[in-house]
Motif scaffolding. Structure first.
Motif, PDB file in Angstrom:
ATOM      1  N   UNK A  92     -55.941  24.177 -26.290  1.00 31.90           N
ATOM      2  CA  UNK A  92     -54.878  23.752 -25.382  1.00 31.90           C
ATOM      3  C   UNK A  92     -55.445  22.915 -24.243  1.00 31.90           C
ATOM      4  N   UNK A  93     -56.587  23.347 -23.693  1.00 29.35           N
ATOM      5  CA  UNK A  93     -57.225  22.594 -22.612  1.00 29.35           C
ATOM      6  C   UNK A  93     -57.646  21.205 -23.088  1.00 29.35           C
ATOM      7  N   UNK A  94     -58.159  21.128 -24.315  1.00 27.84           N
ATOM      8  CA  UNK A  94     -58.572  19.835 -24.860  1.00 27.84           C
ATOM      9  C   UNK A  94     -57.361  18.919 -25.029  1.00 27.84           C
ATOM     10  N   UNK A  95     -56.233  19.474 -25.478  1.00 26.49           N
ATOM     11  CA  UNK A  95     -55.029  18.661 -25.647  1.00 26.49           C
ATOM     12  C   UNK A  95     -54.529  18.142 -24.305  1.00 26.49           C
ATOM     13  N   UNK A  96     -54.562  18.986 -23.273  1.00 21.57           N
ATOM     14  CA  UNK A  96     -54.176  18.539 -21.936  1.00 21.57           C
ATOM     15  C   UNK A  96     -55.133  17.458 -21.438  1.00 21.57           C
ATOM     16  N   UNK A  97     -56.418  17.627 -21.693  1.00 24.90           N
ATOM     17  CA  UNK A  97     -57.429  16.681 -21.242  1.00 24.90           C
ATOM     18  C   UNK A  97     -57.235  15.305 -21.884  1.00 24.90           C
ATOM     19  N   UNK A  98     -56.789  15.295 -23.137  1.00 19.11           N
ATOM     20  CA  UNK A  98     -56.616  14.037 -23.872  1.00 19.11           C
ATOM     21  C   UNK A  98     -55.326  13.305 -23.503  1.00 19.11           C
ATOM     22  N   UNK A  99     -54.513  13.913 -22.652  1.00 18.61           N
ATOM     23  CA  UNK A  99     -53.237  13.292 -22.299  1.00 18.61           C
ATOM     24  C   UNK A  99     -53.481  12.050 -21.451  1.00 18.61           C
ATOM     25  N   UNK A 100     -52.945  10.933 -21.889  1.00 20.21           N
ATOM     26  CA  UNK A 100     -53.083   9.678 -21.158  1.00 20.21           C
ATOM     27  C   UNK A 100     -51.863   8.822 -21.441  1.00 20.21           C
ATOM     28  N   UNK A 101     -51.545   7.948 -20.493  1.00 18.95           N
ATOM     29  CA  UNK A 101     -50.296   7.199 -20.574  1.00 18.95           C
ATOM     30  C   UNK A 101     -50.544   5.764 -21.031  1.00 18.95           C
ATOM     31  N   UNK A 102     -51.012   5.671 -22.267  1.00 22.01           N
ATOM     32  CA  UNK A 102     -51.147   4.380 -22.926  1.00 22.01           C
ATOM     33  C   UNK A 102     -50.885   4.595 -24.416  1.00 22.01           C
ATOM     34  N   UNK A 103     -51.047   3.545 -25.203  1.00 18.10           N
ATOM     35  CA  UNK A 103     -50.709   3.674 -26.616  1.00 18.10           C
ATOM     36  C   UNK A 103     -51.601   4.686 -27.330  1.00 18.10           C
ATOM     37  N   UNK A 104     -52.868   4.735 -26.943  1.00 20.79           N
ATOM     38  CA  UNK A 104     -53.764   5.722 -27.547  1.00 20.79           C
ATOM     39  C   UNK A 104     -53.295   7.132 -27.225  1.00 20.79           C
ATOM     40  N   UNK A 105     -52.921   7.362 -25.965  1.00 19.04           N
ATOM     41  CA  UNK A 105     -52.425   8.682 -25.586  1.00 19.04           C
ATOM     42  C   UNK A 105     -51.159   9.047 -26.336  1.00 19.04           C
ATOM     43  N   UNK A 106     -50.258   8.058 -26.487  1.00 21.45           N
ATOM     44  CA  UNK A 106     -49.019   8.296 -27.236  1.00 21.45           C
ATOM     45  C   UNK A 106     -49.337   8.658 -28.686  1.00 21.45           C
ATOM     46  N   UNK A 107     -50.301   7.961 -29.277  1.00 22.32           N
ATOM     47  CA  UNK A 107     -50.683   8.238 -30.669  1.00 22.32           C
ATOM     48  C   UNK A 107     -51.263   9.638 -30.815  1.00 22.32           C
ATOM     49  N   UNK A 108     -52.012  10.080 -29.824  1.00 16.13           N
ATOM     50  CA  UNK A 108     -52.565  11.439 -29.857  1.00 16.13           C
ATOM     51  C   UNK A 108     -51.440  12.463 -29.804  1.00 16.13           C
ATOM     52  N   UNK A 109     -50.437  12.212 -28.957  1.00 13.03           N
ATOM     53  CA  UNK A 109     -49.287  13.122 -28.867  1.00 13.03           C
ATOM     54  C   UNK A 109     -48.584  13.205 -30.225  1.00 13.03           C
ATOM     55  N   UNK A 110     -48.384  12.066 -30.866  1.00 12.00           N
ATOM     56  CA  UNK A 110     -47.743  12.046 -32.184  1.00 12.00           C
ATOM     57  C   UNK A 110     -48.564  12.862 -33.179  1.00 12.00           C
ATOM     58  N   UNK A 111     -49.867  12.654 -33.176  1.00  9.33           N
ATOM     59  CA  UNK A 111     -50.736  13.327 -34.138  1.00  9.33           C
ATOM     60  C   UNK A 111     -50.743  14.838 -33.925  1.00  9.33           C
ATOM     61  N   UNK A 112     -50.776  15.278 -32.670  1.00 14.58           N
ATOM     62  CA  UNK A 112     -50.798  16.721 -32.389  1.00 14.58           C
ATOM     63  C   UNK A 112     -49.498  17.386 -32.843  1.00 14.58           C
ATOM     64  N   UNK A 113     -48.374  16.740 -32.577  1.00 16.48           N
ATOM     65  CA  UNK A 113     -47.107  17.327 -33.027  1.00 16.48           C
ATOM     66  C   UNK A 113     -47.009  17.300 -34.542  1.00 16.48           C
ATOM     67  N   UNK A 114     -47.457  16.219 -35.148  1.00 15.76           N
ATOM     68  CA  UNK A 114     -47.453  16.133 -36.616  1.00 15.76           C
ATOM     69  C   UNK A 114     -48.214  17.308 -37.232  1.00 15.76           C
ATOM     70  N   UNK A 115     -49.370  17.636 -36.663  1.00 12.79           N
ATOM     71  CA  UNK A 115     -50.149  18.758 -37.183  1.00 12.79           C
ATOM     72  C   UNK A 115     -49.453  20.095 -36.956  1.00 12.79           C
ATOM     73  N   UNK A 116     -48.617  20.173 -35.920  1.00 14.75           N
ATOM     74  CA  UNK A 116     -47.935  21.429 -35.606  1.00 14.75           C
ATOM     75  C   UNK A 116     -46.678  21.645 -36.439  1.00 14.75           C
ATOM     76  N   UNK A 117     -46.159  20.583 -37.043  1.00 14.60           N
ATOM     77  CA  UNK A 117     -44.928  20.694 -37.827  1.00 14.60           C
ATOM     78  C   UNK A 117     -45.229  21.115 -39.265  1.00 14.60           C
ATOM     79  N   UNK A 118     -44.280  21.799 -39.857  1.00 18.49           N
ATOM     80  CA  UNK A 118     -44.420  22.194 -41.263  1.00 18.49           C
ATOM     81  C   UNK A 118     -43.115  22.068 -42.014  1.00 18.49           C
ATOM     82  N   UNK A 119     -42.290  21.109 -41.598  1.00 17.80           N
ATOM     83  CA  UNK A 119     -40.974  20.970 -42.216  1.00 17.80           C
ATOM     84  C   UNK A 119     -41.024  20.589 -43.676  1.00 17.80           C
ATOM     85  N   UNK A 120     -41.859  19.615 -44.014  1.00 21.10           N
ATOM     86  CA  UNK A 120     -41.920  19.192 -45.419  1.00 21.10           C
ATOM     87  C   UNK A 120     -42.514  20.303 -46.289  1.00 21.10           C
TER      88      UNK A 120
END
Length: 315
Positions: free
Chosen positions: A76-104
């Motif tokens: 959790x601390x690493x995920x907070x640390x990686x938070x940044x407000x640019x395209x790379x940060x947005x991509x990290x947010x997408x990737x973390x949520x993607x890994x947390x989902x199990x809908x398919x």
């Protein structure tokens, strides 16, 4: 002509997480869980190692809580640390949520059981539904398999989709990471057996807390896309009777919305357990499995639409 704005400056900040959520759900729908190198596989191995080291002695509740902190806090601390407000940060947010989902993954398992029942292959249906439920499925008839599959589809809709979306909306990728890891620990340790009764107590209670609000929002979503008044009545009357404070509202509302009767007797660890009846209507059939999945899909679209509109309103 003025130079075009960078992508990260051309999108209102309030839309960043809603758009990331939509992108992550689309990724999960298209790709499913990673077939190789899924982080949760390694996390599971680490979890087993810590359980063997910590699940001993007379202070097992405290040991279980400490193990939970050691397993969840660093990521959790690493995920907070990686938070940044640019395209790379947005991509990290997408990737973390993607890994947390199990809908398919949930959809594929449920559809496999539905296909088995449609083909008349009851042994395969028993085997495949046994992959997604904890009860003994070896002696289930077709109606029993259908009921087990519908129940777990409704319940795990919250765990695999809506809980992660809720905590992502509050805290971004770090929220989704905390929820997914906590849910995984509850799935591994949250049993009322001699081995885990005390050691898994903290994991079970933390998961209950993290799921409290998402489960009720999930139940409301299920109610909106079916027989709403019946679903709300079943939620109000039947959920308090269920052993789990969060599965009760989700399954009662889902069953009422679909016009089905769920619950009743199930075999766990070789013992018959009489569970309260949930919902109202006829018993589940094989064609109710796709209906339950449709409920999940429509609820997912509603959540994403509301999230996006909320971000748009705040822009």
């Amino acid at each position: 002509m003025p130079a075009s704005l960078p992508l990260e400056l051309s999108i209102p900040p309030t839309l960043w997480l809603p758009l990331a959520a939509i992108a992550a759900v689309v990724l999960d729908h298209r790709l499913g869980e990673p077939k190789r190198w899924h982080p949760l596989v390694g996390f599971g191995a680490l979890t087993n190692a810590l359980e063997r080291a910590f699940n001993r002695g007379s202070w097992r509740r405290a040991s279980g809580l400490l193990a939970w902190i050691l397993l969840v806090a660093p990521w959790a601390a690493l995920a907070f640390y990686c938070k940044r407000y640019d395209f790379l940060g947005w991509s990290i947010e997408v990737f973390l949520l993607y890994l947390a989902l199990g809908g398919r993954s949930l959809t594929e398992h449920a559809e496999r059981v539905s296909s088995d029942l449609t083909a008349g292959d009851l042994p395969a249906a028993r085997r495949h539904v046994g992959w997604i439920v904890s009860r003994d499925t070896s002696a289930l008839d077709e109606a029993g398999v259908a009921k087990a599959c519908v129940e777990t589809t409704l319940e795990n809709g919250n765990d695999a989709i809506f809980g992660a979306l809720f905590w992502f909306a509050l805290f971004g990728g770090a929220g989704a990471v905390i929820f997914r890891l906590s849910n995984t620990l509850d799935a591994m340790w949250g049993y009322k057996t001699e081995r885990f009764l005390h050691f898994g107590w903290a994991s079970a209670r933390i998961d209950d807390v993290l799921n409290y609000v998402p489960a009720r929002l999930t139940a409301l979503s299920y109610a909106l896309f079916g027989r709403t008044s019946r679903a709300l009545a079943c939620w109000r009357k039947q959920a308090p009777l269920w052993d789990s404070p969060n599965a009760g509202p989700v399954m009662a509302a889902g069953a009422g919305s679909l016009g089905l009767t769920l619950g009743g007797v199930a075999i766990y660890h070789g013992q018959a357990e009489e569970r309260p009846v949930l919902g109202e209507g006829r018993p589940a059939r094989r064609d109710d499995i796709p209906r339950a999945l449709t409920l999940l899909r429509r609820s997912s679209v509603l959540w994403l639409l509301l999230y996006f509109c909320g971000g748009l309103a705040g822009a």
